[in-house]
Design a protein around this motif. Structure first.
Motif, PDB file in Angstrom:
ATOM      1  N   GLN A 132      25.933  72.436 -47.921  1.00 52.22           N
ATOM      2  CA  GLN A 132      26.395  72.792 -46.581  1.00 52.22           C
ATOM      3  C   GLN A 132      27.799  73.396 -46.593  1.00 52.22           C
ATOM      4  N   SER A 133      28.421  73.439 -47.760  1.00 53.48           N
ATOM      5  CA  SER A 133      29.783  73.984 -47.868  1.00 53.48           C
ATOM      6  C   SER A 133      29.853  75.431 -47.397  1.00 53.48           C
ATOM      7  N   ILE A 134      28.762  76.183 -47.579  1.00 52.07           N
ATOM      8  CA  ILE A 134      28.765  77.581 -47.142  1.00 52.07           C
ATOM      9  C   ILE A 134      28.883  77.676 -45.623  1.00 52.07           C
ATOM     10  N   PHE A 135      28.316  76.726 -44.902  1.00 49.60           N
ATOM     11  CA  PHE A 135      28.452  76.700 -43.447  1.00 49.60           C
ATOM     12  C   PHE A 135      29.881  76.339 -43.049  1.00 49.60           C
ATOM     13  N   TYR A 136      30.429  75.320 -43.722  1.00 50.29           N
ATOM     14  CA  TYR A 136      31.789  74.885 -43.394  1.00 50.29           C
ATOM     15  C   TYR A 136      32.824  75.969 -43.718  1.00 50.29           C
ATOM     16  N   ALA A 137      32.492  76.869 -44.635  1.00 48.28           N
ATOM     17  CA  ALA A 137      33.422  77.959 -44.972  1.00 48.28           C
ATOM     18  C   ALA A 137      33.638  78.901 -43.800  1.00 48.28           C
ATOM     19  N   THR A 138      32.728  78.892 -42.825  1.00 47.60           N
ATOM     20  CA  THR A 138      32.869  79.774 -41.658  1.00 47.60           C
ATOM     21  C   THR A 138      33.717  79.145 -40.554  1.00 47.60           C
ATOM     22  N   ALA A 139      34.069  77.864 -40.711  1.00 52.36           N
ATOM     23  CA  ALA A 139      34.809  77.159 -39.670  1.00 52.36           C
ATOM     24  C   ALA A 139      36.293  77.473 -39.737  1.00 52.36           C
ATOM     25  N   ASP A 140      36.945  77.416 -38.583  1.00 47.98           N
ATOM     26  CA  ASP A 140      38.397  77.595 -38.519  1.00 47.98           C
ATOM     27  C   ASP A 140      39.130  76.269 -38.648  1.00 47.98           C
ATOM     28  N   GLY A 141      38.405  75.176 -38.504  1.00 49.70           N
ATOM     29  CA  GLY A 141      38.998  73.852 -38.649  1.00 49.70           C
ATOM     30  C   GLY A 141      37.913  72.819 -38.787  1.00 49.70           C
ATOM     31  N   VAL A 142      38.214  71.759 -39.522  1.00 47.19           N
ATOM     32  CA  VAL A 142      37.243  70.692 -39.765  1.00 47.19           C
ATOM     33  C   VAL A 142      37.916  69.354 -39.500  1.00 47.19           C
ATOM     34  N   VAL A 143      37.238  68.491 -38.756  1.00 52.41           N
ATOM     35  CA  VAL A 143      37.691  67.119 -38.546  1.00 52.41           C
ATOM     36  C   VAL A 143      36.854  66.204 -39.417  1.00 52.41           C
ATOM     37  N   GLU A 144      37.514  65.478 -40.310  1.00 47.43           N
ATOM     38  CA  GLU A 144      36.823  64.564 -41.205  1.00 47.43           C
ATOM     39  C   GLU A 144      36.551  63.246 -40.481  1.00 47.43           C
ATOM     40  N   HIS A 145      35.286  62.876 -40.436  1.00 48.85           N
ATOM     41  CA  HIS A 145      34.877  61.652 -39.745  1.00 48.85           C
ATOM     42  C   HIS A 145      34.305  60.665 -40.753  1.00 48.85           C
ATOM     43  N   SER A 146      34.759  59.406 -40.672  1.00 48.84           N
ATOM     44  CA  SER A 146      34.289  58.374 -41.590  1.00 48.84           C
ATOM     45  C   SER A 146      33.582  57.265 -40.817  1.00 48.84           C
ATOM     46  N   LYS A 147      33.059  56.293 -41.538  1.00 49.50           N
ATOM     47  CA  LYS A 147      32.384  55.161 -40.905  1.00 49.50           C
ATOM     48  C   LYS A 147      33.345  54.242 -40.172  1.00 49.50           C
ATOM     49  N   THR A 148      34.647  54.416 -40.397  1.00 51.85           N
ATOM     50  CA  THR A 148      35.641  53.587 -39.714  1.00 51.85           C
ATOM     51  C   THR A 148      36.452  54.399 -38.703  1.00 51.85           C
ATOM     52  N   THR A 149      35.979  55.605 -38.381  1.00 51.21           N
ATOM     53  CA  THR A 149      36.645  56.446 -37.387  1.00 51.21           C
ATOM     54  C   THR A 149      35.846  56.396 -36.091  1.00 51.21           C
ATOM     55  N   LEU A 150      36.509  56.228 -34.976  1.00 50.73           N
ATOM     56  CA  LEU A 150      35.815  56.185 -33.690  1.00 50.73           C
ATOM     57  C   LEU A 150      35.270  57.577 -33.362  1.00 50.73           C
ATOM     58  N   THR A 151      33.967  57.687 -33.151  1.00 50.76           N
ATOM     59  CA  THR A 151      33.357  58.993 -32.904  1.00 50.76           C
ATOM     60  C   THR A 151      33.988  59.697 -31.706  1.00 50.76           C
ATOM     61  N   LEU A 152      34.235  58.944 -30.643  1.00 53.72           N
ATOM     62  CA  LEU A 152      34.796  59.534 -29.430  1.00 53.72           C
ATOM     63  C   LEU A 152      36.092  60.274 -29.750  1.00 53.72           C
ATOM     64  N   GLU A 153      36.944  59.690 -30.603  1.00 52.93           N
ATOM     65  CA  GLU A 153      38.210  60.335 -30.952  1.00 52.93           C
ATOM     66  C   GLU A 153      37.990  61.514 -31.899  1.00 52.93           C
ATOM     67  N   SER A 154      37.032  61.389 -32.811  1.00 55.35           N
ATOM     68  CA  SER A 154      36.733  62.531 -33.693  1.00 55.35           C
ATOM     69  C   SER A 154      36.273  63.731 -32.882  1.00 55.35           C
ATOM     70  N   TYR A 155      35.435  63.485 -31.865  1.00 50.47           N
ATOM     71  CA  TYR A 155      34.963  64.574 -31.015  1.00 50.47           C
ATOM     72  C   TYR A 155      36.128  65.240 -30.284  1.00 50.47           C
ATOM     73  N   LEU A 156      36.992  64.423 -29.690  1.00 47.82           N
ATOM     74  CA  LEU A 156      38.139  64.970 -28.953  1.00 47.82           C
ATOM     75  C   LEU A 156      39.061  65.783 -29.854  1.00 47.82           C
ATOM     76  N   GLN A 157      39.240  65.313 -31.081  1.00 49.30           N
ATOM     77  CA  GLN A 157      40.188  65.975 -31.976  1.00 49.30           C
ATOM     78  C   GLN A 157      39.685  67.311 -32.494  1.00 49.30           C
ATOM     79  N   LEU A 158      38.420  67.615 -32.276  1.00 50.70           N
ATOM     80  CA  LEU A 158      37.951  68.966 -32.556  1.00 50.70           C
ATOM     81  C   LEU A 158      38.679  69.976 -31.676  1.00 50.70           C
ATOM     82  N   ALA A 159      39.041  69.552 -30.472  1.00 51.15           N
ATOM     83  CA  ALA A 159      39.733  70.449 -29.544  1.00 51.15           C
ATOM     84  C   ALA A 159      41.243  70.324 -29.646  1.00 51.15           C
ATOM     85  N   ASP A 160      41.741  69.083 -29.882  1.00 49.88           N
ATOM     86  CA  ASP A 160      43.183  68.859 -29.905  1.00 49.88           C
ATOM     87  C   ASP A 160      43.446  67.588 -30.708  1.00 49.88           C
ATOM     88  N   ARG A 161      44.167  67.710 -31.808  1.00 50.13           N
ATOM     89  CA  ARG A 161      44.394  66.566 -32.704  1.00 50.13           C
ATOM     90  C   ARG A 161      45.218  65.459 -32.051  1.00 50.13           C
TER      91      ARG A 161
END
Length: 366
Positions: A132-161
């Motif tokens: 899937q790295s070829i898809f991610y190469a087209t992105a302008d930014g990536v938010v890394e999400h882990s099993k200990t990261t709150l999804t709601l905050e990961s979603y928001l940080q796509l727009a504003d960290r």
């Protein structure tokens, strides 16, 4: 892997179309999971103010009553064939300035990577595959999400960290959808109204009827009204409940009586909500209803209600169910994952007593 090959075949077309952009709408939000996940993206939708959505049809009744959403595409409508997938890909390709990919499975990555947007932000999860790295190469930014990261905050940080879980309120419908003829039993005033989900979409997360019996017995001294919410297909779970709990006027059967878009209003009438990790828990959270979450195998660091909530989990059992990795079988039986000892039952009782509306207590029997 097939989507990678398809993407490579279409790459020349993508580059040619990029020379003649015809963007019509500003934002596209891609989240094709179910009810709870949809509600957890609504803070992002509020932040963006107005967006198109690529969503699951399972959330259509809620999404169609959301003023933050403009045009909605449903992923199930375009999965029938390669041709139908390509039609959607070309429809989306030159249409947006901003792409927010919240559910990065291979098909969604394919759509997002093909888009010629000026700003593309992708979520990257613990399920990411090497190809899937070829898809991610087209992105302008990536938010890394882990099993200990709150999804709601990961979603928001796509727009504003700088955004976090308190930045915007959640909603189920916006504005709150008002049923034309709500059931009269929703407005009973003779007890503490407690909504229950006695089953979950993932049946392995269904709380056993014997556990519910313990909850009822511990709350026996309070004038509780237990509202059972669910679809008509979940009546089998109500039947199992009645095998261990006596039918009384204090158990109010709401199964199959309300459409999904009407549920937020109905749940808003509750004083409390008790369930495992299910869509209705997040509807209750969006309506500011105090919640008792018996979370079983779920990793609550990753996704949980963020309002007034009592979290009750299993003893000495590590989480094994996560948002992007949710099995349908577990190493431990449900009776152990959702077990309630006396301390946990007392915590439930105390949580309700501290927040109950001013009603005169009366003893009921189960």
């Amino acid at each position: 892997m097939n989507y990678v090959l398809l993407f490579l075949l279409l790459l020349p077309v993508k580059l040619l179309m990029k020379l003649n952009p015809k963007k019509q709408a500003r934002n596209l939000v891609i989240q094709t999971a179910k009810i709870g996940d949809f509600i957890n993206i609504t803070p992002l939708l509020r932040h963006l103010e107005r967006s198109d959505g690529l969503l699951s049809r399972s959330v259509a009744p809620l999404a169609q009553h959301d003023e933050t959403l403009a045009e909605i595409f449903y992923i199930e409508d375009h999965k029938g064939s390669t041709l139908s997938k390509l039609k959607l890909a070309f429809k989306l390709m030159n249409r947006y300035e901003n792409i927010y990919l919240l559910h990065p499975d291979s098909l969604n990555l394919f759509y997002a990577a093909l888009c010629n947007a000026d700003n593309k932000k992708f979520l990257s999860t613990y399920r990411r595959k090497w190809y899937q790295s070829i898809f991610y190469a087209t992105a302008d930014g990536v938010v890394e999400h882990s099993k200990t990261t709150l999804t709601l905050e990961s979603y928001l940080q796509l727009a504003d960290r700088s955004l976090h879980k308190e930045s915007y309120a959640k909603h189920a419908t916006l504005p709150l959808y008002q049923p034309k003829h709500p059931p009269a039993e929703l407005f009973r005033q003779d007890g503490i109204k407690i909504g229950l989900s006695i089953s979950a979409g993932n049946q392995a997360k269904t709380i056993p009827a014997t556990v519910w019996k313990k909850v009822f017995e511990r709350l026996n001294a309070l004038p509780c009204l237990f509202y059972i919410f669910g679809t008509a297909g979940e009546l089998i779970h109500l039947k199992r409940l009645y095998e261990v709990v006596e039918r009384t006027d204090n158990i109010v059967d709401m199964t199959g009586k309300m459409a999904l878009e009407e549920l937020p209003y109905a749940i808003a009438q509750m004083d409390f909500y008790i369930a495992s990790d299910s869509g209705n828990v997040y509807i209750a959270d969006a309506q500011n209803v105090p919640i008792i979450l018996i979370y079983g195998p779920c990793g609550i660091e990753e996704q949980r209600p963020t309002g007034d909530v009592l979290l009750i989990g299993p003893d000495h059992i590590a989480p094994s169910s996560f948002i992007f990795q949710a099995p349908y079988q577990f190493a431990y039986p449900a009776e152990q994952l959702f077990a309630l000892d006396q301390r946990k039952l007392d915590d439930i009782y105390d949580f309700i007593c501290a927040r109950k509306p001013p009603l005169q207590e009366k003893k009921t029997s189960f």
